[in-house]
Scaffold this active site. Structure first.
Site, PDB file in Angstrom:
ATOM      1  N   GLY A 182       8.421 -49.279   7.477  1.00 50.02           N
ATOM      2  CA  GLY A 182       7.112 -48.766   7.075  1.00 50.02           C
ATOM      3  C   GLY A 182       6.041 -49.825   6.918  1.00 50.02           C
ATOM      4  O   GLY A 182       4.936 -49.528   6.467  1.00 50.02           O
ATOM      5  N   ASN A 214       6.959 -57.723   7.375  1.00 49.42           N
ATOM      6  CA  ASN A 214       5.544 -58.090   7.295  1.00 49.42           C
ATOM      7  C   ASN A 214       4.761 -57.337   6.224  1.00 49.42           C
ATOM      8  O   ASN A 214       5.110 -56.227   5.855  1.00 49.42           O
ATOM      9  CB  ASN A 214       4.861 -57.836   8.648  1.00 49.42           C
ATOM     10  CG  ASN A 214       4.926 -56.376   9.034  1.00 49.42           C
ATOM     11  OD1 ASN A 214       5.970 -55.898   9.465  1.00 49.42           O
ATOM     12  ND2 ASN A 214       3.840 -55.649   8.856  1.00 49.42           N
ATOM     13  N   TRP A 243      14.364 -54.228   7.578  1.00 45.75           N
ATOM     14  CA  TRP A 243      14.790 -53.626   8.841  1.00 45.75           C
ATOM     15  C   TRP A 243      16.276 -53.634   9.072  1.00 45.75           C
ATOM     16  O   TRP A 243      16.797 -52.888   9.894  1.00 45.75           O
ATOM     17  CB  TRP A 243      14.143 -54.387  10.002  1.00 45.75           C
ATOM     18  CG  TRP A 243      12.689 -54.174  10.159  1.00 45.75           C
ATOM     19  CD1 TRP A 243      11.682 -54.949   9.672  1.00 45.75           C
ATOM     20  CD2 TRP A 243      12.049 -53.111  10.879  1.00 45.75           C
ATOM     21  NE1 TRP A 243      10.474 -54.429  10.048  1.00 45.75           N
ATOM     22  CE2 TRP A 243      10.673 -53.311  10.793  1.00 45.75           C
ATOM     23  CE3 TRP A 243      12.536 -52.009  11.597  1.00 45.75           C
ATOM     24  CZ2 TRP A 243       9.745 -52.456  11.386  1.00 45.75           C
ATOM     25  CZ3 TRP A 243      11.625 -51.160  12.191  1.00 45.75           C
ATOM     26  CH2 TRP A 243      10.235 -51.389  12.074  1.00 45.75           C
ATOM     27  N   THR A 257      15.646 -46.683  10.163  1.00 52.81           N
ATOM     28  CA  THR A 257      16.266 -46.982  11.448  1.00 52.81           C
ATOM     29  C   THR A 257      17.449 -47.930  11.255  1.00 52.81           C
ATOM     30  O   THR A 257      18.208 -48.174  12.188  1.00 52.81           O
ATOM     31  CB  THR A 257      15.277 -47.632  12.439  1.00 52.81           C
ATOM     32  OG1 THR A 257      14.801 -48.850  11.878  1.00 52.81           O
ATOM     33  CG2 THR A 257      14.100 -46.717  12.733  1.00 52.81           C
ATOM     34  N   GLU A 260       4.233 -50.937   9.022  1.00 49.67           N
ATOM     35  CA  GLU A 260       3.085 -50.601   9.876  1.00 49.67           C
ATOM     36  C   GLU A 260       2.307 -49.427   9.294  1.00 49.67           C
ATOM     37  O   GLU A 260       1.389 -48.900   9.918  1.00 49.67           O
ATOM     38  CB  GLU A 260       3.569 -50.241  11.293  1.00 49.67           C
ATOM     39  CG  GLU A 260       3.857 -51.452  12.170  1.00 49.67           C
ATOM     40  CD  GLU A 260       4.916 -52.385  11.621  1.00 49.67           C
ATOM     41  OE1 GLU A 260       5.976 -51.894  11.188  1.00 49.67           O
ATOM     42  OE2 GLU A 260       4.686 -53.610  11.592  1.00 49.67           O
ATOM     43  N   ASP A 266       2.250 -60.765  12.126  1.00 49.08           N
ATOM     44  CA  ASP A 266       3.484 -59.973  12.226  1.00 49.08           C
ATOM     45  C   ASP A 266       4.648 -60.817  12.745  1.00 49.08           C
ATOM     46  O   ASP A 266       5.532 -60.305  13.415  1.00 49.08           O
ATOM     47  CB  ASP A 266       3.266 -58.730  13.115  1.00 49.08           C
ATOM     48  CG  ASP A 266       4.416 -57.732  12.992  1.00 49.08           C
ATOM     49  OD1 ASP A 266       5.187 -57.834  12.014  1.00 49.08           O
ATOM     50  OD2 ASP A 266       4.565 -56.875  13.877  1.00 49.08           O
ATOM     51  N   ARG A 302      19.960 -48.016  14.211  1.00 44.94           N
ATOM     52  CA  ARG A 302      20.704 -49.261  14.373  1.00 44.94           C
ATOM     53  C   ARG A 302      22.153 -49.153  13.938  1.00 44.94           C
ATOM     54  O   ARG A 302      22.834 -50.167  13.834  1.00 44.94           O
ATOM     55  CB  ARG A 302      19.975 -50.395  13.655  1.00 44.94           C
ATOM     56  CG  ARG A 302      18.623 -50.692  14.288  1.00 44.94           C
ATOM     57  CD  ARG A 302      17.927 -51.923  13.730  1.00 44.94           C
ATOM     58  NE  ARG A 302      16.804 -52.289  14.568  1.00 44.94           N
ATOM     59  CZ  ARG A 302      15.600 -51.739  14.502  1.00 44.94           C
ATOM     60  NH1 ARG A 302      15.345 -50.814  13.622  1.00 44.94           N
ATOM     61  NH2 ARG A 302      14.640 -52.121  15.321  1.00 44.94           N
TER      62      ARG A 302
END
Lengths: 434, 205
Positions: A74, A162, A144, A58, A76, A205, A14
């Site tokens: 992370g 999340n 993020w 990212t 997920e 999520d 990003r």
């Protein structure tokens, strides 16, 4: 870069940060690197965390007051999220803020920030807590996107993603603090200042991923106060008081929220918005003269499926699946929200779900791109399309503006998108404003 | 049916593989020798000796490493691969992954799926968003596997193994497979196996 990279949603980056004579960048294998801005040669490199445990980078770093601020992905993979400050000269760690406190239980909130019942089974959660203990070590809470920095108060504001696993709440009892929250910490020390949780114990999520924006807003008595606003995956814009993170108001829903909050089931429960949200990572922008913020939205009907599995040590840990309902209608919106009232000022439909972000200019324009390759300028006041350019690949990044010797430029990337599979490309396109 | 035939293949090779693994365990890791061992099943030219054995030439490096790690840890079960991974140290696994990822993915000569099968597969792919992780041409990246051109029988077996939990080294993939209707798997395997993607990768790696 090492061979082990465990990121979510396709390889992506990003952006970089430039500060003094260096360029800073996070890597997919969870390193932070500082490069010489002139030559590109490596000056220092720090391993932020172990990619084999699901950590990755990212996001673009933010560099301010000699500190490089960076979070982690992370959510997920069952990480324990954080935001950190590294010394811009040396790469040494200055402070670490865990986005998941050791006591992550909270107050057993039953309703979300907009007052909707989340259908939590508090008794079952309390029983699970007694049996399993606090799940903080693998609770996710990635960050993020860039924090917003208030240079006057030396505080930063960011949103936390999340809880892990995404869809299965049975093994992570409690509110799962500070997931799905706006959080503020002290820029110099990383100490906690305040937080506001949008969704306690999220099992959809529908977290918080679009970067917050600092802007003066009207409070409920009509006074202008320092505010911070955020576009949620729920499809609401949230307007907070910067002092204590409290919620002043939330906007009308920008997307269809039919079925919210139906609990995921093994067979799959339909609910809107789909798991890519009402607003994904897409950045909002503001026009303070008009008191408007501009968000891009997705309409993607999905079913939410739950399936329980224990912590897999750094492998994908979703606790279920989201499925697009085949042959359902999908589209996007560009939405202007009056942050002083919460009302939608205008909304324009787009043929594809929107992922990228907006740029508002002082000259009264709003730029944003679409997955089919169109990059357009809208009238900030009423949403009329004033100009369009076909970029040949998905314009799924926000544009930015700069000037050289008084000449203004708008620049945007047309790289497409992996998460929702928009046509890939490899161009950065700059326009002049004449 | 699938499981029965897999076991039969396993039994046939077990003797050979334990011998090899036994002789290597005490000694220094020797890449060349290991590669010869791998070739006995995965093929000296990259074409595996049977359809239950996956292509490993040109597979993504991170994914390759994690599979060896998981076979060694026992989180991925397989009577042929577990003893082979057992003596490997982390650096040996990295060396093997780095070696095989540079090899050219072989053409198994599997035909492209007919249009009706491809359409059925594509609908399943869109619904779960497989390309979101395995990328646009199913080339994968990092720790996500390349699927394009993989053995059809292997793909089918491993997807069903994720689904019933007998492949337990990635619960995320298991969840996605459980959410996929059972009668989509044949189509998915045929479609993925028939993808020829050299042209998209430029030089076939």
């Amino acid at each position: 870069m090492g061979p082990v990279t465990t990121y979510c949603c396709g390889p992506n980056n990003r952006g970089v940060a430039i500060y003094k004579d260096k360029v800073y960048m996070g890597t997919l294998d969870a390193k932070l690197v500082a490069l010489d801005a002139k030559t590109g040669s490596l000056i220092w490199e720090t391993e932020i965390a172990d990619p084999e445990l699901g950590y990755s980078e990212t996001m673009a770093p933010t560099v301010v007051d000699g500190k490089v601020l960076i979070g982690t992905n992370g959510g997920e993979y069952g990480i324990r999220g954080f935001v950190r400050a590294y010394d811009a000269d040396t790469g040494e760690l200055v402070w670490n803020f865990h986005t998941i406190p050791e006591d992550s239980v909270g107050e057993w909130a039953t309703h979300d920030a907009t007052g909707k019942d989340m259908h939590r089974d508090i008794e079952a959660e309390k029983a699970a807590l007694a049996k399993l203990g606090d799940p903080y070590k693998t609770l996710g809470g990635g960050v993020w996107q860039n924090p917003a920095v208030d240079l006057k108060t030396k505080r930063i504001y960011f949103v936390v993603g999340n809880p892990s696993p995404d869809l299965d709440g049975s093994i992570r009892p409690g509110d799962n603090l500070y997931t799905d929250s706006l959080v503020s910490v002290d820029l110099n020390t990383g100490e906690y200042v305040c937080h506001f949780q949008y969704i306690a114990h999220d099992v959809w999520d529908l977290d918080a991923v679009s970067p917050p924006i600092l802007v003066d807003v009207k409070d409920n008595d009509g006074n202008t106060v320092p505010g911070v606003i955020h576009g949620g995956k729920t499809g609401n814009v949230y307007i907070h008081n910067r002092d204590d993170c409290s919620l002043i108001r939330f906007s009308e829903a920008m997307v269809d929220q039919t079925g919210m909050w139906s609990l995921p089931t093994p067979e799959g429960t339909p609910m809107l918005p789909g798991a890519n949200g009402g607003v994904e990572w897409s950045v909002m922008s503001v026009n303070p003269d008009l008191g408007l913020t501009y968000a891009v939205n997705l309409h993607q009907p999905m079913t939410y499926h739950v399936e329980s599995s224990p912590y897999p040590g750094g492998k994908l840990w979703l606790g279920g699946a989201f499925k697009v309902i085949p042959d359902s209608d999908q589209f996007g919106n560009v939405t202007a929200v009056d942050y002083n009232t919460g009302k939608i000022k205008w909304q324009k439909k787009t043929p594809l779900p929107m992922m990228g972000g907006t740029l508002a200019t002082a000259g009264g324009l709003v730029f944003t791109g679409e997955g089919d390759g169109w990059f357009r300028a809208y009238d900030a006041e009423n949403g009329e399309v004033l100009w369009s350019f076909f970029a040949g690949a998905g314009v799924n990044a926000p544009a930015t503006a700069y000037s050289v010797d008084g000449k203004e430029y708008i620049v945007v990337g047309a790289g497409g998108n992996t998460q929702i599979d928009f046509k890939r490309g490899n161009n950065i396109i700059a326009f002049t404003v004449d | 049916m699938l499981h029965v035939s897999r076991r039969a293949v396993c039994a046939a090779f077990l003797i050979g593989s334990t011998l090899f693994a036994g002789s290597g365990s005490a000694e220094e890791f020797n890449l060349e020798e290991k590669v010869k061992l791998c070739a006995t099943c995965h093929g000296a030219d990259g074409v595996p000796i049977n359809k239950q054995t996956p292509v490993i030439w040109g597979q993504n490096e991170g994914y390759f490493y994690l599979q060896l790690r998981d076979f060694k840890r026992g989180t991925r079960k397989n009577p042929l691969m577990e003893p082979i991974a057992a003596p490997l140290e982390k650096k040996d696994m990295y060396a093997l992954a780095a070696y095989f990822t540079k090899k050219k993915w072989p053409n198994l000569g599997q035909p492209p799926a007919p249009a009706s099968v491809a359409a059925k597969a594509d609908s399943a792919v869109r619904s779960v968003g497989c390309r979101g992780c395995h990328l646009d041409h199913f080339q994968g990246d990092g720790t996500t596997a390349r699927l394009a051109g993989q053995s059809r029988e292997y793909l089918l077996a491993t997807m069903l193994a994720f689904r019933d939990g007998s492949r337990g080294n990635n619960p995320g993939m298991s969840n996605l497979m459980s959410a996929t209707p059972e009668d989509d798997f044949e189509a998915l395997a045929e479609y993925l196996a028939g993808l020829q993607i050299d042209q998209y990768l430029g030089h076939g790696r």
